[in-house]
Design a protein around this motif. Structure first.
Motif, PDB file in Angstrom:
ATOM      1  N   THR A 148      -8.433  -7.490   1.195  1.00  0.00           N
ATOM      2  CA  THR A 148      -7.087  -7.598   1.765  1.00  0.00           C
ATOM      3  C   THR A 148      -6.046  -7.452   0.669  1.00  0.00           C
ATOM      4  N   GLY A 149      -4.864  -7.015   1.066  1.00  0.00           N
ATOM      5  CA  GLY A 149      -3.781  -6.861   0.114  1.00  0.00           C
ATOM      6  C   GLY A 149      -2.451  -7.284   0.701  1.00  0.00           C
ATOM      7  N   GLN A 150      -1.510  -7.571  -0.186  1.00  0.00           N
ATOM      8  CA  GLN A 150      -0.147  -7.895   0.234  1.00  0.00           C
ATOM      9  C   GLN A 150       0.688  -6.615   0.173  1.00  0.00           C
ATOM     10  N   LEU A 151       1.175  -6.182   1.354  1.00  0.00           N
ATOM     11  CA  LEU A 151       2.006  -4.994   1.416  1.00  0.00           C
ATOM     12  C   LEU A 151       3.458  -5.426   1.545  1.00  0.00           C
ATOM     13  N   ARG A 152       4.256  -5.083   0.550  1.00  0.00           N
ATOM     14  CA  ARG A 152       5.682  -5.387   0.584  1.00  0.00           C
ATOM     15  C   ARG A 152       6.365  -4.293   1.407  1.00  0.00           C
TER      16      ARG A 152
ATOM     17  N   GLU B 209       2.337   1.134  12.696  1.00  0.00           N
ATOM     18  CA  GLU B 209       2.438   1.805  11.409  1.00  0.00           C
ATOM     19  C   GLU B 209       3.496   1.113  10.582  1.00  0.00           C
ATOM     20  N   VAL B 210       3.240   1.015   9.293  1.00  0.00           N
ATOM     21  CA  VAL B 210       4.170   0.361   8.388  1.00  0.00           C
ATOM     22  C   VAL B 210       4.003   0.990   7.010  1.00  0.00           C
ATOM     23  N   SER B 211       5.091   1.067   6.300  1.00  0.00           N
ATOM     24  CA  SER B 211       5.053   1.611   4.942  1.00  0.00           C
ATOM     25  C   SER B 211       5.552   0.558   3.969  1.00  0.00           C
ATOM     26  N   GLY B 212       5.079   0.659   2.732  1.00  0.00           N
ATOM     27  CA  GLY B 212       5.504  -0.296   1.720  1.00  0.00           C
ATOM     28  C   GLY B 212       4.755  -0.081   0.426  1.00  0.00           C
ATOM     29  N   THR B 213       4.882  -1.033  -0.450  1.00  0.00           N
ATOM     30  CA  THR B 213       4.217  -0.960  -1.756  1.00  0.00           C
ATOM     31  C   THR B 213       3.287  -2.156  -1.906  1.00  0.00           C
ATOM     32  N   TRP B 214       2.186  -1.925  -2.619  1.00  0.00           N
ATOM     33  CA  TRP B 214       1.228  -3.000  -2.851  1.00  0.00           C
ATOM     34  C   TRP B 214       1.704  -3.928  -3.955  1.00  0.00           C
ATOM     35  N   VAL B 215       1.420  -5.221  -3.791  1.00  0.00           N
ATOM     36  CA  VAL B 215       1.591  -6.176  -4.881  1.00  0.00           C
ATOM     37  C   VAL B 215       0.260  -6.208  -5.621  1.00  0.00           C
ATOM     38  N   ALA B 216       0.257  -5.689  -6.832  1.00  0.00           N
ATOM     39  CA  ALA B 216      -1.005  -5.378  -7.525  1.00  0.00           C
ATOM     40  C   ALA B 216      -1.918  -6.584  -7.695  1.00  0.00           C
TER      41      ALA B 216
END
Length: 297
Positions: free
Chosen positions: A117-121, A90-97
């Protein structure tokens, strides 16, 4: 009174050495000692290899199904140990839009499709850190592009929104070249290294070598089929094969000494037999009438 002709004495018979006598000579004893040292080293290598062929402390069954924090499993830039491939994290973060990218050649239950796919900061990291996330699957390229556009719009509308992602941690599949005749920007492998080359805002960024396949679809997509990995065998048969090879090499070192000593013994016996044959021939020639006449002359 008659006199008997004088005959020359027969040449003395020479008895060749036995194989044991040759092997006990200092030269061959020294070579045997060297062969034993070589065989001992090779046997030790075989034992070392065999000791690593059996995992004496395998991971507990079902350990990959226990959700763990990503930071406790692997660090950015590190390789993932084999027992942890497929570990649920599990990991939490914000998306790079701007970094939602479609990857093709993705299969869900034997049906070919696409991942978004997305980049999760990653939240809470000391330095900027990102991990690639497969957000979901669809069988249609148009639906994948539409989903990527919607995820980008949602992330752009609320860039500070923190999301929680739970999924399996999987190693980089490696870069690849797209098939001929398709868009050169097409990605056919899930490779964080290739995604990194297309991400934005990557200055001084730490990146995980692995990616997370989310087990719950994010956005208008289907869940990614990601069953638990097979339990790893405790026995590494390749290491056992290597250990057997070392044992064969050790035996060959001793056999080579024996073969060399035997060859030397056979050659020595052959040379002595040739000398005896020559001496006997000379003796027979001198004792014959022609030979005796030549002697009187």
């Amino acid at each position: 009174m008659t006199s008997t002709p004088m005959t020359e004495p027969a040449p003395p018979q020479i008895f060749p050495p036995t194989l044991r006598e040759v092997m006990l000579r200092p030269r061959w004893i020294a070579l045997l000692a060297f062969s034993l040292v070589v065989a001992g080293v090779l046997a030790w290598l075989g034992q070392w290899q065999l000791g690593r062929a059996v995992d004496t402390s395998p991971p507990e069954p079902g350990l990959t199904e226990v959700v763990q924090p990503l930071a406790d499993v692997v660090k950015p830039g590190d390789y993932l140990p084999e027992p942890l491939v497929g570990q649920r994290v599990e990991v939490s973060g914000t998306w790079v839009a701007s970094d939602f990218i479609v990857v093709s050649s993705r299969y869900n239950n034997d049906v070919e499709g696409y991942w978004v796919t997305g980049q999760l900061r990653v939240a809470g990291a000391v330095t900027p850190t990102s991990i690639a996330v497969a957000t979901g699957w669809t069988s249609s390229l148009d639906q994948a592009n539409a989903a990527a556009a919607q995820l980008e719009a949602d992330a752009g509308a609320n860039p500070a929104a923190v999301v929680e992602v739970t999924g399996r941690l999987i190693s980089d599949e490696g870069p690849s070249v797209p098939p001929a005749g398709v868009d050169p920007q097409t990605l056919v492998k899930m490779s964080p290294a290739m995604l990194l080359g297309r991400w934005h805002d990557t200055a001084d960024l730490d990146v995980y070598r692995q990616y997370v396949a989310s087990q719950t679809a994010i956005g208008p997509l289907d869940d990614i089929a990601s069953p638990a990995p097979d339990e790893r065998s405790r026995v590494n048969w390749l290491n056992i094969f290597y250990a057997a090879e070392w044992a064969i090499f050790a035996g060959f070192a001793l056999y080579l000494w024996y073969r060399l000593a035997r060859d030397a013994w056979e050659k020595e016996v052959e040379d002595l037999e040739d000398e005896q044959a020559e001496a006997l021939a000379e003796s027979s020639a001198s004792s014959s009438p022609a030979g005796a006449a030549e002697s009187r002359d």
